[in-house]
Design a protein around this motif. Structure first.
Motif, short mmCIF file in Angstrom:
data_model
loop_
_atom_site.label_atom_id
_atom_site.label_comp_id
_atom_site.label_asym_id
_atom_site.label_seq_id
_atom_site.Cartn_x
_atom_site.Cartn_y
_atom_site.Cartn_z
N LEU A 20 56.55 -14.28 -10.23
CA LEU A 20 57.57 -13.29 -9.87
C LEU A 20 57.11 -11.89 -10.26
O LEU A 20 57.22 -10.93 -9.50
N TYR A 21 56.58 -11.76 -11.48
CA TYR A 21 56.04 -10.49 -11.99
C TYR A 21 55.03 -9.92 -11.00
O TYR A 21 55.12 -8.76 -10.57
N LEU A 22 54.07 -10.77 -10.58
CA LEU A 22 53.02 -10.32 -9.66
C LEU A 22 53.59 -9.97 -8.29
O LEU A 22 53.19 -8.98 -7.67
N ALA A 23 54.54 -10.79 -7.82
CA ALA A 23 55.12 -10.56 -6.49
C ALA A 23 55.91 -9.24 -6.46
O ALA A 23 55.81 -8.48 -5.49
N VAL A 24 56.65 -8.96 -7.52
CA VAL A 24 57.44 -7.73 -7.57
C VAL A 24 56.52 -6.50 -7.58
O VAL A 24 56.73 -5.55 -6.84
N LEU A 25 55.46 -6.58 -8.40
CA LEU A 25 54.49 -5.46 -8.43
C LEU A 25 53.87 -5.26 -7.06
O LEU A 25 53.69 -4.14 -6.59
N GLU A 26 53.55 -6.39 -6.42
CA GLU A 26 52.93 -6.35 -5.09
C GLU A 26 53.86 -5.67 -4.08
O GLU A 26 53.45 -4.82 -3.30
N LYS A 52 55.19 -0.39 -0.91
CA LYS A 52 56.19 0.58 -0.45
C LYS A 52 55.79 1.99 -0.84
O LYS A 52 55.29 2.21 -1.92
N SER A 53 56.06 2.93 0.07
CA SER A 53 55.73 4.32 -0.26
C SER A 53 56.96 5.07 -0.76
O SER A 53 56.94 6.26 -0.96
N LYS A 54 58.07 4.33 -0.90
CA LYS A 54 59.26 4.96 -1.46
C LYS A 54 60.03 3.98 -2.32
O LYS A 54 59.77 2.78 -2.29
N GLY A 93 55.34 0.82 -18.49
CA GLY A 93 54.87 2.04 -17.84
C GLY A 93 54.35 1.84 -16.43
O GLY A 93 53.66 2.69 -15.89
N LEU A 94 54.67 0.70 -15.82
CA LEU A 94 54.17 0.41 -14.48
C LEU A 94 55.15 0.83 -13.40
O LEU A 94 54.77 1.16 -12.28
N VAL A 95 56.42 0.79 -13.76
CA VAL A 95 57.47 1.03 -12.76
C VAL A 95 58.41 2.10 -13.28
O VAL A 95 58.67 2.20 -14.48
N GLU A 96 58.88 2.91 -12.37
CA GLU A 96 59.81 3.97 -12.74
C GLU A 96 61.15 3.73 -12.07
O GLU A 96 61.21 3.37 -10.90
N ARG A 97 62.21 3.95 -12.84
CA ARG A 97 63.55 3.84 -12.28
C ARG A 97 63.95 5.21 -11.78
O ARG A 97 63.89 6.19 -12.52
N VAL A 98 64.30 5.27 -10.51
CA VAL A 98 64.66 6.55 -9.92
C VAL A 98 66.16 6.74 -10.02
O VAL A 98 66.94 5.94 -9.49
N LEU A 99 66.57 7.77 -10.74
CA LEU A 99 68.00 8.04 -10.92
C LEU A 99 68.45 9.10 -9.94
O LEU A 99 67.96 10.22 -9.94
N LEU A 153 56.78 2.18 -8.01
CA LEU A 153 55.60 2.13 -8.83
C LEU A 153 55.39 3.50 -9.45
O LEU A 153 55.58 4.51 -8.79
N LYS A 154 55.02 3.53 -10.72
CA LYS A 154 54.84 4.81 -11.39
C LYS A 154 53.56 5.47 -10.86
O LYS A 154 52.47 4.99 -11.08
N ARG A 155 53.75 6.53 -10.12
CA ARG A 155 52.61 7.29 -9.63
C ARG A 155 52.73 8.68 -10.23
O ARG A 155 53.38 8.86 -11.25
N HIS A 156 52.15 9.68 -9.59
CA HIS A 156 52.27 11.03 -10.14
C HIS A 156 53.72 11.51 -10.01
O HIS A 156 54.48 11.03 -9.16
N HIS A 157 54.06 12.47 -10.84
CA HIS A 157 55.41 13.03 -10.88
C HIS A 157 55.81 13.62 -9.53
O HIS A 157 55.05 14.33 -8.90
N HIS A 158 57.02 13.34 -9.07
CA HIS A 158 57.52 13.95 -7.84
C HIS A 158 59.04 13.87 -7.79
O HIS A 158 59.68 13.39 -8.71
N HIS A 159 59.60 14.35 -6.69
CA HIS A 159 61.05 14.40 -6.53
C HIS A 159 61.47 13.58 -5.32
O HIS A 159 60.63 13.00 -4.64
N HIS A 160 62.79 13.54 -5.04
CA HIS A 160 63.28 12.72 -3.95
C HIS A 160 64.33 13.40 -3.09
O HIS A 160 65.07 14.26 -3.57
N PHE A 161 64.36 12.99 -1.84
CA PHE A 161 65.44 13.36 -0.94
C PHE A 161 66.27 12.09 -0.75
O PHE A 161 65.72 11.01 -0.54
#
Ligand SMILES: [Zn+2]
Ligand SMILES: [Zn+2]
Ligand SMILES: [Zn+2]
Length: 125
Positions: free
Chosen positions: A6-12, A17-19, A52-58, A68-76
């Protein structure tokens, strides 16, 4: 943390996804054989966050999104269908950095910044 299927599948899934995706979206995308219950999935995402692999977007809406935790950015975020787009702009970040320097010269210790754009996506207009 043990790298369960499950861990691997979720990361995959998150990698593909690009968002950001919500937990219901993640559940739908997982194979039937892996179907976790919701709280298991939330716990797993929590752990991935700690690692530190995944970021929760608030965002302003109530749904929690994960990416997935990538470089810092914002959202629409679309007010109607809650669709989310990632927004990044180096010029904007440079400008914010200047402002943060200015704020620290006024004695404020800045640790992070966050804001998002809201409106209507192309499909909802
Ligand atoms: Zn929309
Ligand atoms: Zn994003
Ligand atoms: Zn920023």
């Amino acid at each position: 943390m043990r790298k369960t299927p499950l861990y691997l599948a979720v990361l995959e899934r998150l990698k593909s996804k690009s968002k950001p995706v919500s937990v219901p979206e993640l559940l739908v995308s997982l194979e039937t054989s892996l179907q976790p219950n919701k709280s298991t999935l939330y716990r797993l995402l929590e752990r991935l966050g700690v690692e530190g692999l995944v970021e929760r977007v608030l965002l302003d809406n109530k749904t929690a999104f994960y990416e997935l935790k990538r470089h810092h950015h914002h959202h629409f975020v679309c007010e109607d269908c809650e669709t989310i787009e990632c927004v990044s702009d180096d010029g904007l970040e440079a400008k914010i950095h200047d402002l943060e320097n200015h704020l620290s010269s006024r004695g404020l210790k800045i640790k992070a910044h966050q804001f998002s754009f809201s409106g209507l996506c192309a499909a909802c207009q």
